[in-house]
Design a protein around this motif. Structure first.
Motif, PDB file in Angstrom:
ATOM      1  N   ARG A 271      -3.513   1.426  -4.922  1.00  0.00           N
ATOM      2  CA  ARG A 271      -2.596   1.386  -3.779  1.00  0.00           C
ATOM      3  C   ARG A 271      -1.252   0.757  -4.116  1.00  0.00           C
ATOM      4  O   ARG A 271      -0.291   0.907  -3.364  1.00  0.00           O
TER       5      ARG A 271
ATOM      6  N   SER B 273      -0.098   4.285  -0.778  1.00  0.00           N
ATOM      7  CA  SER B 273      -0.839   5.520  -0.552  1.00  0.00           C
ATOM      8  C   SER B 273      -0.548   6.069   0.831  1.00  0.00           C
ATOM      9  O   SER B 273      -0.312   5.327   1.785  1.00  0.00           O
TER      10      SER B 273
ATOM     11  N   ILE C 202      -7.799   7.588  -5.469  1.00  0.00           N
ATOM     12  CA  ILE C 202      -7.175   6.275  -5.421  1.00  0.00           C
ATOM     13  C   ILE C 202      -8.272   5.236  -5.527  1.00  0.00           C
ATOM     14  O   ILE C 202      -9.207   5.217  -4.714  1.00  0.00           O
TER      15      ILE C 202
ATOM     16  N   ASN D 288       0.860  -1.184   0.000  1.00  0.00           N
ATOM     17  CA  ASN D 288       0.000   0.000   0.000  1.00  0.00           C
ATOM     18  C   ASN D 288       0.896   1.233   0.000  1.00  0.00           C
ATOM     19  O   ASN D 288       1.459   1.610   1.023  1.00  0.00           O
TER      20      ASN D 288
END
Length: 227
Positions: A164, A5, A195, A3
């Motif tokens: 992500r 993000s 996202i 991930n």
């Protein structure tokens, strides 16, 4: 679980250090990651070398970074336009250095870094002051100048959407330098309008694979400035 993000712009630009070389996407204001630039101004890193097609427009985005006195050197192909008053003033007062690079050479040198090439020969600039002190060579009757890759510690780019894992798609003219800059930096940070979930991006439309992106942040009103 992968991930990439981050929740805030402050997190996105964390770790950018004084004296860093930073590529900033955009062709003028199209595709310029203004929110990331504002976060960088707030973060405080200084003595920066900035690689961009332009040298700022008006008093926002890159121009604001210049006005804040954070930039030591600009590497660009188009430093002067009607609204480049911030750069013009700083350059005339000796407050910022300039390395002028023809636009095709700028792209080729960034691509060379992303491709792992040692250098490229280009005909652009041969016989002009831009070639002074550089190696030249005649190949098949044509003269070329040796240019070295442009690499960066960080790249700040804008994309339309991402997931992500860091996969990115772009919107219209906002695509410009972002994809090649993402390949030529140690850390690529992307500003996106949203996202999406894994699998929502059409694999045929992904321009920048997530392997080239280390962080991405969603900015709610980024879409209005994406092209």
């Amino acid at each position: 679980m992968i991930n990439k993000s981050v929740a805030t712009l402050d997190e996105a630009v964390a770790g950018i250090f004084d004296g860093a070389t930073i590529m900033i996407g955009g062709f003028g204001t199209a595709g310029q990651p203004t929110h990331l630039i504002d976060a960088l101004i707030a973060q405080g890193a200084t003595g920066l070398t900035i690689i961009n097609n332009n040298a700022g427009n008006g008093e926002v985005g890159l121009a604001a970074l210049l006005k804040a006195g954070r930039v030591r050197k600009m590497v660009c192909s188009f430093p002067r336009q009607v609204d480049s008053q911030i750069f013009d003033d700083l350059y005339r007062r000796g407050k910022v250095e300039l390395e002028l690079v023809p636009q095709g050479n700028l792209a080729a040198r960034i691509q060379a870094a992303g491709s792992g090439l040692g250098a490229v020969f280009t005909p652009t600039g041969y016989g002009t002051p831009l070639a002074e002190g550089k190696e030249t060579r005649e190949i098949d009757g044509r003269h070329y100048v040796l240019e070295y890759p442009l690499k960066a510690d960080f790249a700040l780019i804008k994309a339309y959407e991402g997931d992500r894992w860091g996969n990115l798609v772009y919107r219209k003219a906002a695509r410009n330098f972002g994809p090649i800059m993402a390949t030529a930096a140690n850390v690529t940070i992307a500003e996106v309008s949203r996202i999406v979930q894994l699998g929502e991006l059409d694999p045929e439309h992904i321009v920048t694979p997530g392997i080239f992106v280390q962080r991405l942040v969603a900015v709610e009103n980024s879409l209005a400035q994406s092209a």
